[in-house]
Design a protein around this motif. Structure first.
Motif, PDB file in Angstrom:
ATOM      1  N   THR A   1      -6.119   2.695  -1.927  1.00  0.00           N
ATOM      2  CA  THR A   1      -7.490   2.843  -1.477  1.00  0.00           C
ATOM      3  C   THR A   1      -8.006   2.428   0.616  1.00  0.00           C
ATOM      4  O   THR A   1      -8.006   1.352   0.392  1.00  0.00           O
ATOM      5  N   GLY A   2      -7.333   2.980   0.867  1.00  0.00           N
ATOM      6  CA  GLY A   2      -7.353   2.761   2.463  1.00  0.00           C
ATOM      7  C   GLY A   2      -8.894   2.084   2.614  1.00  0.00           C
ATOM      8  O   GLY A   2      -8.114   0.752   3.868  1.00  0.00           O
TER       9      GLY A   2
ATOM     10  N   ARG B   1      -8.522  -1.649   4.375  1.00  0.00           N
ATOM     11  CA  ARG B   1      -8.225  -1.730   5.923  1.00  0.00           C
ATOM     12  C   ARG B   1      -9.802  -2.955   6.539  1.00  0.00           C
ATOM     13  O   ARG B   1     -10.076  -3.467   7.361  1.00  0.00           O
TER      14      ARG B   1
ATOM     15  N   GLY C   1       4.329  -1.427   3.094  1.00  0.00           N
ATOM     16  CA  GLY C   1       4.170   0.097   3.121  1.00  0.00           C
ATOM     17  C   GLY C   1       5.028   1.796   1.951  1.00  0.00           C
ATOM     18  O   GLY C   1       6.144   0.604   2.084  1.00  0.00           O
TER      19      GLY C   1
ATOM     20  N   TRP D   1      -3.581   8.972   6.049  1.00  0.00           N
ATOM     21  CA  TRP D   1      -4.299   7.586   6.172  1.00  0.00           C
ATOM     22  C   TRP D   1      -3.240   6.892   7.329  1.00  0.00           C
ATOM     23  O   TRP D   1      -3.531   5.938   7.793  1.00  0.00           O
ATOM     24  N   PHE D   2      -2.520   6.380   5.886  1.00  0.00           N
ATOM     25  CA  PHE D   2      -1.744   5.134   5.663  1.00  0.00           C
ATOM     26  C   PHE D   2      -0.232   5.273   7.260  1.00  0.00           C
ATOM     27  O   PHE D   2      -0.148   4.408   8.104  1.00  0.00           O
TER      28      PHE D   2
ATOM     29  N   TYR E   1      -1.623   3.540  10.939  1.00  0.00           N
ATOM     30  CA  TYR E   1      -1.792   2.320  10.689  1.00  0.00           C
ATOM     31  C   TYR E   1      -0.291   1.834  11.604  1.00  0.00           C
ATOM     32  O   TYR E   1       1.077   1.333  10.383  1.00  0.00           O
TER      33      TYR E   1
ATOM     34  N   GLN F   1      -3.273  10.876   1.165  1.00  0.00           N
ATOM     35  CA  GLN F   1      -3.287   9.319   1.321  1.00  0.00           C
ATOM     36  C   GLN F   1      -2.193   8.680   2.294  1.00  0.00           C
ATOM     37  O   GLN F   1      -2.167   7.738   3.280  1.00  0.00           O
TER      38      GLN F   1
ATOM     39  N   CYS G   1       0.491  -1.028  -0.063  1.00  0.00           N
ATOM     40  CA  CYS G   1      -0.142   0.448   0.177  1.00  0.00           C
ATOM     41  C   CYS G   1       1.303   1.315   0.328  1.00  0.00           C
ATOM     42  O   CYS G   1       1.961   1.019   0.027  1.00  0.00           O
TER      43      CYS G   1
END
Length: 299
Positions: free
Chosen positions: A98-99, A103, A186, A267-268, A271, A264, A8
């Protein structure tokens, strides 16, 4: 061994290229986690893998929906989970930016299967955000606590689920993580380097025929098709309408893609399960491969 390897990160970080090389080494397949690549005919502007790439490594969850249909997160999750359970390859590669798609799989999101009810939404919208948020506080105070008073999208969705099912959305949400092991990789790099990547990719898309693709889609579906208001398509559509030059359309695409990439990344980064690698590292494939092998050897 790990059942699922996630690759991702932000757009233009080279996820697809790494996934292809890794899949060939593993003898595996790729599951796309891209909310626009699910739509047929939207190819160049979504950076969809070429036919040659799809022939070299089997790809799933690409071209599974017509442009006039809506692919919800719940729809995607159901198809992805079914594939993961049925495909014999281990590990499988889940690849995209696309998170929510990612998820929904790695955390096993519980998603109310309520289709968009546009008539209901229109009726609620006419009441104004202050009023509908007040209604939400009454019918689902738990959801209201998690939704900002000025967030109309989530407020409408919560009310929509409640009025359609009779059950508060807060009682239908939650997580049920899969039992199989998952490795999350990632890809990232400095923003200036990512901007360079975005420039190059945008130039390549135009060279590959993005203008002709947008023109064809506008003629077939009409310029008001929601998908044609997304990154790359919206800007070229404005060029075709004579509002801006092609050079301006390219610059706007880069600007908007850069803004999207920043969101993006945010968002990532939230995590901690994701293990980060430098997208520009000349030894990226070998480093990721060593990480995969280390898990295999310890299992």
């Amino acid at each position: 061994m790990t059942k699922l390897i996630v690759i991702c990160g932000a757009t233009a970080t080279g996820k697809s290229g790494l996934a292809l090389k890794l899949a060939k080494r593993l003898g595996s397949v790729i599951l796309s986690a891209d909310s626009r690549q699910v739509y047929r005919e939207f190819n160049i502007g979504t950076a969809k893998p070429s036919l040659a790439e799809q022939q070299a490594v089997p790809h799933y969850l690409i071209d599974i929906c017509n442009a006039t249909e809506t692919m919800t997160v719940a729809d995607y999750q159901a198809q992805a989970q079914a594939l993961i359970n049925s495909l014999p390859n281990s590990p499988l590669l889940l690849v995209g930016g696309t998170g929510l798609y990612i998820r929904s799989i790695v955390q096993g999101m519980k998603i109310p299967r309520v289709a968009p009810n546009y008539e209901l939404r229109s009726q609620l919208e006419s009441l104004g955000q202050t009023t509908i948020y007040s209604i939400l506080q009454q019918v689902d105070p738990i959801a209201a606590q998690k939704i900002h008073p000025n967030d109309p999208v989530r407020t409408l969705r919560a009310l929509e689920v409640f009025y359609v099912t009779g059950v508060p959305i807060s009682e239908q949400q939650g997580e049920n993580p899969p039992e199989y092991p998952i490795l999350q990789i990632g890809l990232d790099c400095e923003m200036d380097k990512l901007t360079e990547r975005i420039y190059k990719r945008t130039e390549q898309m135009i060279a590959d025929g993005l203008v002709a693709e947008v023109e064809y889609l506008c003629q077939k579906y009409g310029a008001d098709l929601p998908l044609l208001n997304t990154l790359g398509y919206q800007e070229i559509k404005e060029y075709l309408a004579g509002k801006i030059s092609l050079e301006e359309a390219e610059e706007l695409t880069v600007l908007h893609t850069r803004q999207f990439a920043k969101r993006q990344r945010t968002w990532f980064r939230a995590y901690p399960q994701i293990e980060w690698f430098d997208a520009n590292d000349a030894d990226l494939l070998d480093k990721v491969w060593q990480r995969v092998i280390s898990i295999k050897n310890s299992s």
